[in-house]
Motif scaffolding. Structure first.
Motif, PDB file in Angstrom:
ATOM      1  N   VAL A  24       4.489  33.423   6.252  1.00 42.51           N
ATOM      2  CA  VAL A  24       3.159  32.946   6.564  1.00 42.51           C
ATOM      3  C   VAL A  24       2.997  33.147   7.722  1.00 42.51           C
ATOM      4  CG1 VAL A  24       1.701  31.188   6.311  1.00 42.51           C
ATOM      5  CG2 VAL A  24       3.120  31.868   4.864  1.00 42.51           C
ATOM      6  N   HIS A  25       1.606  33.532   8.284  1.00 45.11           N
ATOM      7  CA  HIS A  25       1.753  34.834   9.374  1.00 45.11           C
ATOM      8  C   HIS A  25       0.451  33.696   9.837  1.00 45.11           C
ATOM      9  CE1 HIS A  25       4.968  37.938  10.462  1.00 45.11           C
ATOM     10  NE2 HIS A  25       4.669  37.495   8.813  1.00 45.11           N
ATOM     11  N   ALA A  82      -3.191  26.985  -6.695  1.00 44.93           N
ATOM     12  CA  ALA A  82      -2.938  25.454  -6.552  1.00 44.93           C
ATOM     13  C   ALA A  82      -2.851  25.305  -5.442  1.00 44.93           C
ATOM     14  CB  ALA A  82      -2.359  24.165  -7.123  1.00 44.93           C
ATOM     15  N   LEU A  83      -1.718  25.934  -4.795  1.00 45.16           N
ATOM     16  CA  LEU A  83      -1.357  26.163  -3.637  1.00 45.16           C
ATOM     17  C   LEU A  83      -1.971  26.984  -2.256  1.00 45.16           C
ATOM     18  CD1 LEU A  83       0.187  25.525  -0.921  1.00 45.16           C
ATOM     19  CD2 LEU A  83       2.117  27.612  -1.303  1.00 45.16           C
ATOM     20  N   GLN A  84      -2.762  28.242  -3.064  1.00 42.22           N
ATOM     21  CA  GLN A  84      -4.506  29.563  -2.233  1.00 42.22           C
ATOM     22  C   GLN A  84      -4.959  28.338  -2.415  1.00 42.22           C
ATOM     23  OE1 GLN A  84      -4.218  32.526  -4.446  1.00 42.22           O
ATOM     24  NE2 GLN A  84      -5.734  33.465  -3.059  1.00 42.22           N
ATOM     25  N   ALA A  85      -5.818  27.644  -3.042  1.00 40.79           N
ATOM     26  CA  ALA A  85      -6.514  27.146  -3.195  1.00 40.79           C
ATOM     27  C   ALA A  85      -6.802  26.194  -2.418  1.00 40.79           C
ATOM     28  CB  ALA A  85      -7.013  26.975  -4.666  1.00 40.79           C
ATOM     29  N   GLN A  86      -6.078  25.520  -2.033  1.00 39.91           N
ATOM     30  CA  GLN A  86      -5.763  24.496  -0.713  1.00 39.91           C
ATOM     31  C   GLN A  86      -5.421  24.546   0.592  1.00 39.91           C
ATOM     32  OE1 GLN A  86      -2.777  20.683  -2.062  1.00 39.91           O
ATOM     33  NE2 GLN A  86      -2.362  21.858  -3.427  1.00 39.91           N
ATOM     34  N   VAL A  87      -4.849  25.938   0.369  1.00 39.33           N
ATOM     35  CA  VAL A  87      -4.629  26.286   1.928  1.00 39.33           C
ATOM     36  C   VAL A  87      -6.271  27.260   2.020  1.00 39.33           C
ATOM     37  CG1 VAL A  87      -4.284  29.674   2.932  1.00 39.33           C
ATOM     38  CG2 VAL A  87      -2.309  28.226   1.480  1.00 39.33           C
ATOM     39  N   GLU A  88      -7.320  27.801   1.225  1.00 42.08           N
ATOM     40  CA  GLU A  88      -8.442  28.323   1.528  1.00 42.08           C
ATOM     41  C   GLU A  88      -9.639  26.908   1.843  1.00 42.08           C
ATOM     42  OE1 GLU A  88      -9.120  30.205  -1.947  1.00 42.08           O
ATOM     43  OE2 GLU A  88      -8.177  31.581  -1.629  1.00 42.08           O
ATOM     44  N   SER A  89      -8.997  25.869   1.498  1.00 40.51           N
ATOM     45  CA  SER A  89      -9.444  24.627   1.367  1.00 40.51           C
ATOM     46  C   SER A  89      -9.322  24.544   2.826  1.00 40.51           C
ATOM     47  CB  SER A  89      -9.431  23.695   0.458  1.00 40.51           C
ATOM     48  OG  SER A  89     -10.224  22.327   1.096  1.00 40.51           O
ATOM     49  N   ILE A  90      -7.974  24.381   3.679  1.00 44.88           N
ATOM     50  CA  ILE A  90      -7.678  24.246   4.996  1.00 44.88           C
ATOM     51  C   ILE A  90      -8.607  24.679   5.760  1.00 44.88           C
ATOM     52  CG2 ILE A  90      -6.380  24.016   6.573  1.00 44.88           C
ATOM     53  CD1 ILE A  90      -4.108  23.212   4.410  1.00 44.88           C
ATOM     54  N   VAL A  91      -8.672  26.198   5.339  1.00 43.42           N
ATOM     55  CA  VAL A  91      -9.353  27.237   6.274  1.00 43.42           C
ATOM     56  C   VAL A  91     -10.919  27.195   6.340  1.00 43.42           C
ATOM     57  CG1 VAL A  91     -10.068  29.967   6.863  1.00 43.42           C
ATOM     58  CG2 VAL A  91      -7.227  29.485   5.864  1.00 43.42           C
ATOM     59  N   GLU A 108      -6.376  35.344  11.340  1.00 42.28           N
ATOM     60  CA  GLU A 108      -6.192  35.595   9.942  1.00 42.28           C
ATOM     61  C   GLU A 108      -5.037  34.856   9.714  1.00 42.28           C
ATOM     62  OE1 GLU A 108      -6.058  40.838  10.293  1.00 42.28           O
ATOM     63  OE2 GLU A 108      -5.413  39.718  12.178  1.00 42.28           O
ATOM     64  N   VAL A 109      -4.656  34.256   8.448  1.00 40.29           N
ATOM     65  CA  VAL A 109      -4.108  33.888   7.989  1.00 40.29           C
ATOM     66  C   VAL A 109      -3.457  34.449   6.408  1.00 40.29           C
ATOM     67  CG1 VAL A 109      -3.163  32.195   6.234  1.00 40.29           C
ATOM     68  CG2 VAL A 109      -4.790  31.288   8.088  1.00 40.29           C
ATOM     69  N   TYR A 110      -2.364  35.293   6.808  1.00 45.61           N
ATOM     70  CA  TYR A 110      -1.909  35.928   5.442  1.00 45.61           C
ATOM     71  C   TYR A 110      -0.523  36.601   5.450  1.00 45.61           C
ATOM     72  CZ  TYR A 110      -0.386  39.194  10.042  1.00 45.61           C
ATOM     73  OH  TYR A 110       0.702  39.292  10.896  1.00 45.61           O
ATOM     74  N   ALA A 151     -11.939  32.729   9.167  1.00 48.61           N
ATOM     75  CA  ALA A 151     -10.553  33.182   9.268  1.00 48.61           C
ATOM     76  C   ALA A 151     -10.664  33.595   8.213  1.00 48.61           C
ATOM     77  CB  ALA A 151      -9.422  32.265   8.996  1.00 48.61           C
ATOM     78  N   ASP A 152     -10.273  34.915   8.369  1.00 45.22           N
ATOM     79  CA  ASP A 152      -9.523  36.199   7.205  1.00 45.22           C
ATOM     80  C   ASP A 152      -8.173  35.768   6.466  1.00 45.22           C
ATOM     81  OD1 ASP A 152     -11.747  37.922   7.628  1.00 45.22           O
ATOM     82  OD2 ASP A 152     -10.797  38.801   9.108  1.00 45.22           O
ATOM     83  N   ILE A 153      -8.339  35.672   4.891  1.00 44.08           N
ATOM     84  CA  ILE A 153      -7.191  34.656   4.197  1.00 44.08           C
ATOM     85  C   ILE A 153      -6.327  35.927   3.278  1.00 44.08           C
ATOM     86  CG2 ILE A 153      -6.257  33.837   3.233  1.00 44.08           C
ATOM     87  CD1 ILE A 153      -7.993  31.676   3.410  1.00 44.08           C
ATOM     88  N   GLU A 154      -5.492  36.063   3.629  1.00 40.09           N
ATOM     89  CA  GLU A 154      -4.707  37.694   2.612  1.00 40.09           C
ATOM     90  C   GLU A 154      -3.173  36.945   1.768  1.00 40.09           C
ATOM     91  OE1 GLU A 154      -2.849  41.863   2.440  1.00 40.09           O
ATOM     92  OE2 GLU A 154      -3.710  41.324   4.377  1.00 40.09           O
ATOM     93  N   TRP A 155      -3.570  36.487   1.083  1.00 38.40           N
ATOM     94  CA  TRP A 155      -2.631  35.521   0.101  1.00 38.40           C
ATOM     95  C   TRP A 155      -1.869  36.448  -0.694  1.00 38.40           C
ATOM     96  CZ3 TRP A 155      -0.121  30.549   3.012  1.00 38.40           C
ATOM     97  CH2 TRP A 155       0.134  30.429   1.071  1.00 38.40           C
TER      98      TRP A 155
END
Length: 276
Positions: free
Chosen positions: A222-223, A154-163, A210-212, A170-174
């Protein structure tokens, strides 16, 4: 075994045990066992059954009760989130929509005048606030999927939604799927990430974002990094920009570390726990 079944088992087992013992005692053991010895053995047998079988049932009962309480708490929290989402949608979101319509109408009538630029700034601000409210509504109504680690997903999905809503390119690596965040930690972390991405969109003029993440359950970070123009001076001292100061305060209140490094072409905000 359900909660009700466990309760009935706890009630019936001592009764059945005593009844079965008395039957065996009177039918088969009377010639070999005196009345006094049989009376002494009855509580001993009930005690042994209680220690062995009933103790396990009590543990199962406590587990079932805890699961029921957690389910009720989750249901209450979801109902409260849904109510808040409805209030945001019916109140703030619709008001912002009407305000957007009115500013668009005013923009057409003020086109070519000295107030046109000011109105465009107002329209931009209304759009950003509306985006923020829509994200909040989506997060409040997001129901985690029933998987092995629903909180992490759920947290990863919400981060992806915000991005997707702020900096879609932006590139995401969670990689923090093994980290368990409480509900408050998730809210605060998402707010920090959102603020960082909004700053990138509004001020950085970046072509690469980048969000990783790094680390594990006890030692993570978290960067958010971009190749934009960078920040001139100390952003914590800017009088008209509060976002980064609030983000730093959020992180410190949660016991996390906050780090901001900025040079032209490389700006990075890091929020973490422990040494990474």
């Amino acid at each position: 075994m359900s909660y009700k079944q466990i309760k009935w088992m706890i009630l019936l087992i001592p009764t059945i045990t005593v009844g079965l013992w008395e039957y065996i005692r009177h039918q088969f053991l009377m010639p070999y066992l005196s009345m006094d010895a049989g009376n002494w053995l009855t509580p001993v047998i009930v005690y042994l059954v209680s220690v062995t079988l009933l103790s396990r049932l009590f543990l199962m009962l406590e587990g079932a009760r805890a699961a029921l309480e957690q389910e009720r708490a989750s249901k209450t929290a979801l109902e409260a989130r849904d109510q808040l989402a409805r209030e945001l949608h019916d109140g703030i979101s619709q008001s912002l929509f009407l305000l957007s319509v009115k500013t668009d109408k005013a923009g057409r009538s003020l086109a070519g005048t000295s107030h046109e630029q000011d109105l465009r700034e107002i329209q931009k601000t209304v759009h950003e606030v509306n985006t923020y409210v829509r994200q909040a509504i989506a997060q409040l109504r997001y129901v985690p999927s029933p998987v092995a680690d629903p909180e992490a997903v759920a947290l990863q999905a919400q981060v992806e939604s915000i991005v997707s809503d702020t900096v879609p390119e932006a590139d995401i690596e969670w990689n923090l799927t093994e980290v368990s965040f409480s509900a408050k930690e998730q809210v605060e972390l998402l707010a920090c990430i959102r603020e960082a991405l909004l700053n990138v969109r509004k001020h950085a003029h970046a072509t690469k974002v980048e969000v990783y993440t790094k680390g594990n359950a006890s030692n993570w970070s978290v960067h958010i990094r971009d190749n934009g123009t960078g920040i001139q001076g100390d952003p914590m001292l800017f009088k008209d920009r509060y976002g980064l100061r609030i983000t730093k305060e959020r992180a410190e209140q949660m016991g996390w570390t906050f780090q901001l490094d900025s040079t032209p072409g490389n700006t990075q905000m890091i929020i973490g726990k422990g040494q990474t």
